[in-house]
Write a protein that holds these residues in place. Structure first.
Motif, PDB file in Angstrom:
ATOM      1  N   VAL A 154      31.337  37.523  40.942  1.00  0.00           N
ATOM      2  CA  VAL A 154      31.058  38.794  41.606  1.00  0.00           C
ATOM      3  C   VAL A 154      30.088  39.688  40.841  1.00  0.00           C
ATOM      4  CG1 VAL A 154      33.245  38.818  42.864  1.00  0.00           C
ATOM      5  CG2 VAL A 154      33.137  39.844  40.593  1.00  0.00           C
ATOM      6  N   GLY A 155      29.562  39.218  39.682  1.00  0.00           N
ATOM      7  CA  GLY A 155      28.585  40.027  38.970  1.00  0.00           C
ATOM      8  C   GLY A 155      28.745  39.928  37.467  1.00  0.00           C
ATOM      9  N   PRO A 156      28.100  40.828  36.726  1.00  0.00           N
ATOM     10  CA  PRO A 156      28.123  40.775  35.263  1.00  0.00           C
ATOM     11  C   PRO A 156      29.476  41.180  34.697  1.00  0.00           C
ATOM     12  CG  PRO A 156      26.967  42.726  36.021  1.00  0.00           C
ATOM     13  CD  PRO A 156      27.243  41.916  37.245  1.00  0.00           C
ATOM     14  N   ALA A 157      29.578  41.174  33.381  1.00  0.00           N
ATOM     15  CA  ALA A 157      30.837  41.486  32.700  1.00  0.00           C
ATOM     16  C   ALA A 157      31.445  42.783  33.224  1.00  0.00           C
ATOM     17  CB  ALA A 157      30.597  41.595  31.193  1.00  0.00           C
ATOM     18  N   GLY A 158      32.744  42.755  33.483  1.00  0.00           N
ATOM     19  CA  GLY A 158      33.469  43.905  34.022  1.00  0.00           C
ATOM     20  C   GLY A 158      33.565  43.909  35.523  1.00  0.00           C
ATOM     21  N   SER A 159      32.723  43.137  36.206  1.00  0.00           N
ATOM     22  CA  SER A 159      32.718  43.144  37.671  1.00  0.00           C
ATOM     23  C   SER A 159      33.994  42.551  38.248  1.00  0.00           C
ATOM     24  CB  SER A 159      31.513  42.361  38.207  1.00  0.00           C
ATOM     25  OG  SER A 159      30.307  42.947  37.807  1.00  0.00           O
ATOM     26  N   GLY A 160      34.523  41.513  37.598  1.00  0.00           N
ATOM     27  CA  GLY A 160      35.770  40.930  38.066  1.00  0.00           C
ATOM     28  C   GLY A 160      36.893  41.949  38.058  1.00  0.00           C
ATOM     29  N   GLN A 161      36.974  42.723  36.980  1.00  0.00           N
ATOM     30  CA  GLN A 161      38.019  43.735  36.875  1.00  0.00           C
ATOM     31  C   GLN A 161      37.805  44.871  37.872  1.00  0.00           C
ATOM     32  OE1 GLN A 161      40.694  43.246  35.396  1.00  0.00           O
ATOM     33  NE2 GLN A 161      40.230  41.668  33.883  1.00  0.00           N
ATOM     34  N   THR A 162      36.560  45.181  38.182  1.00  0.00           N
ATOM     35  CA  THR A 162      36.290  46.225  39.166  1.00  0.00           C
ATOM     36  C   THR A 162      36.742  45.773  40.550  1.00  0.00           C
ATOM     37  OG1 THR A 162      34.392  46.971  37.859  1.00  0.00           O
ATOM     38  CG2 THR A 162      34.497  47.694  40.148  1.00  0.00           C
ATOM     39  N   VAL A 163      36.468  44.517  40.894  1.00  0.00           N
ATOM     40  CA  VAL A 163      36.929  43.983  42.183  1.00  0.00           C
ATOM     41  C   VAL A 163      38.453  43.928  42.218  1.00  0.00           C
ATOM     42  CG1 VAL A 163      36.887  41.986  43.730  1.00  0.00           C
ATOM     43  CG2 VAL A 163      34.792  42.706  42.577  1.00  0.00           C
ATOM     44  N   LYS A 164      39.081  43.563  41.086  1.00  0.00           N
ATOM     45  CA  LYS A 164      40.544  43.528  41.046  1.00  0.00           C
ATOM     46  C   LYS A 164      41.127  44.925  41.260  1.00  0.00           C
ATOM     47  CE  LYS A 164      44.729  42.107  40.647  1.00  0.00           C
ATOM     48  NZ  LYS A 164      45.305  41.395  39.508  1.00  0.00           N
ATOM     49  N   ALA A 165      40.485  45.947  40.688  1.00  0.00           N
ATOM     50  CA  ALA A 165      40.954  47.316  40.912  1.00  0.00           C
ATOM     51  C   ALA A 165      40.902  47.659  42.398  1.00  0.00           C
ATOM     52  CB  ALA A 165      40.116  48.301  40.096  1.00  0.00           C
ATOM     53  N   ALA A 166      39.825  47.256  43.072  1.00  0.00           N
ATOM     54  CA  ALA A 166      39.725  47.494  44.511  1.00  0.00           C
ATOM     55  C   ALA A 166      40.825  46.744  45.255  1.00  0.00           C
ATOM     56  CB  ALA A 166      38.344  47.068  45.012  1.00  0.00           C
ATOM     57  N   ASN A 167      41.112  45.525  44.808  1.00  0.00           N
ATOM     58  CA  ASN A 167      42.182  44.737  45.409  1.00  0.00           C
ATOM     59  C   ASN A 167      43.524  45.470  45.300  1.00  0.00           C
ATOM     60  OD1 ASN A 167      43.144  41.739  46.189  1.00  0.00           O
ATOM     61  ND2 ASN A 167      44.545  42.546  44.663  1.00  0.00           N
ATOM     62  N   GLN A 168      43.803  45.988  44.103  1.00  0.00           N
ATOM     63  CA  GLN A 168      45.079  46.660  43.891  1.00  0.00           C
ATOM     64  C   GLN A 168      45.169  47.958  44.675  1.00  0.00           C
ATOM     65  OE1 GLN A 168      46.289  43.978  43.008  1.00  0.00           O
ATOM     66  NE2 GLN A 168      47.576  44.727  41.332  1.00  0.00           N
ATOM     67  N   LEU A 169      44.035  48.615  44.872  1.00  0.00           N
ATOM     68  CA  LEU A 169      43.988  49.813  45.710  1.00  0.00           C
ATOM     69  C   LEU A 169      44.383  49.466  47.141  1.00  0.00           C
ATOM     70  CD1 LEU A 169      43.072  52.731  46.375  1.00  0.00           C
ATOM     71  CD2 LEU A 169      40.735  51.859  46.515  1.00  0.00           C
TER      72      LEU A 169
END
Length: 284
Positions: A154-169
């Motif tokens: 999904v993108g550069p470093a940190g992008s996976g965690q950003t998408v996961k945050a959206a998932n949890q939202l």
């Protein structure tokens, strides 16, 4: 491959077991002893020494920082060139810090949090959102394909965690709405099981109804994903949204409700126990 795996919790244990079943040599470490079909290491350093790939599956950002960056951690014990895959759910900023430190030490690093709960981990059917370099993602994909049915860069470093945050939202908001709907229906003496069946077949259908509604109706809240952890994740959402100047009003309400559930002593229950907060507010 030789895989060092750190964190044999609700999610980590079935994930590591699936890697063993797939033929990998998995050397795992957990702070508290767990039975495991692969090799059990007596320290994180022992688990990662000589590994081709290191996977961490830990509760929170400080845990990952300690295990990866600590004096006896991954970067100190594993060989440069090792592929580090953090599959925990942590703050995007922490994921970038880990990636920067790993790169500086000669490692390859990906943040690859997961969604799908305990059953998804058991079935090897997780959704895995991966941040990092594209070449490193391709190197990791044979391992990640054992663990998930949807594996996406999904993108550069940190992008996976950003998408996961959206998932949890989205998940927290949906659980809250399902909890409100069940409480609303019960107040009107509607038969809940057929009501859920017809809702699930229409535009209101969602995976929370499919996977969680039956347990919510029966008030069975054995943890697949604990309220304590979802409370932590929504803190990441709120903090990251504030840092980006993004407004998440519904997410903020969901975070407050999850915090209330934790304050009421439900932190060790499944996040679907958010229903108990809604029922208490409704005096049901």
């Amino acid at each position: 491959m030789i895989i060092g795996f750190i964190g044999l919790g609700i999610m980590g244990l079935p994930m590591a077991t699936n890697l063993v079943t797939a033929g990998h040599d998995v050397r795992a470490y957990n702070r508290s002893p767990r039975e495991f079909s692969g090799t059990v290491a007596d320290s994180a350093a022992a688990a990662v020494t000589g590994a081709d790939v290191v996977i961490t599956m830990l509760p929170d950002s400080p845990d990952v920082e300690a295990v990866v960056l600590g004096p006896d951690g991954v970067l100190a014990a594993a060989a440069p060139g090792t592929l580090l895959i953090d599959m925990s759910t942590i703050a995007p900023a922490t994921a970038r810090t880990i990636a920067d430190a790993a790169t500086e030490a000669g490692f390859r690093a990906l943040d690859a949090p997961v969604s799908g709960g305990e059953q998804g981990a058991i079935d090897g059917a997780l959704s895995i959102m991966v941040g990092g370099a594209a070449d490193d993602f391709q190197a990791a994909k044979p391992v990640l394909d054992v663990l998930g049915s949807t594996v996406v860069h999904v993108g550069p470093a940190g992008s996976g965690q950003t998408v996961k945050a959206a998932n949890q939202l989205i998940v927290a908001g949906t659980i809250g709405l399902v909890a409100e709907a069940l409480t609303f229906l019960a107040a009107h003496s509607v038969d809940l099981e057929p009501a859920v069946a017809v809702l699930a077949g229409g535009l209101a259908g969602n995976r929370i109804l499919d996977r969680k509604a039956a347990g919510m109706i029966a008030h069975h809240f054995e943890p697949g994903f604990r309220i304590d952890l979802h409370h932590k994740d929504l803190g990441i959402v709120v903090d990251s949204a504030r840092a980006a100047g993004v407004t998440v009003p519904l997410g903020a309400v969901a975070a407050q409700l999850m915090g209330a559930a934790r304050a009421q002593g439900h932190g060790s229950l499944d996040h679907s126990a958010l229903l108990l907060v809604i029922e208490a507010l409704s005096k049901r």
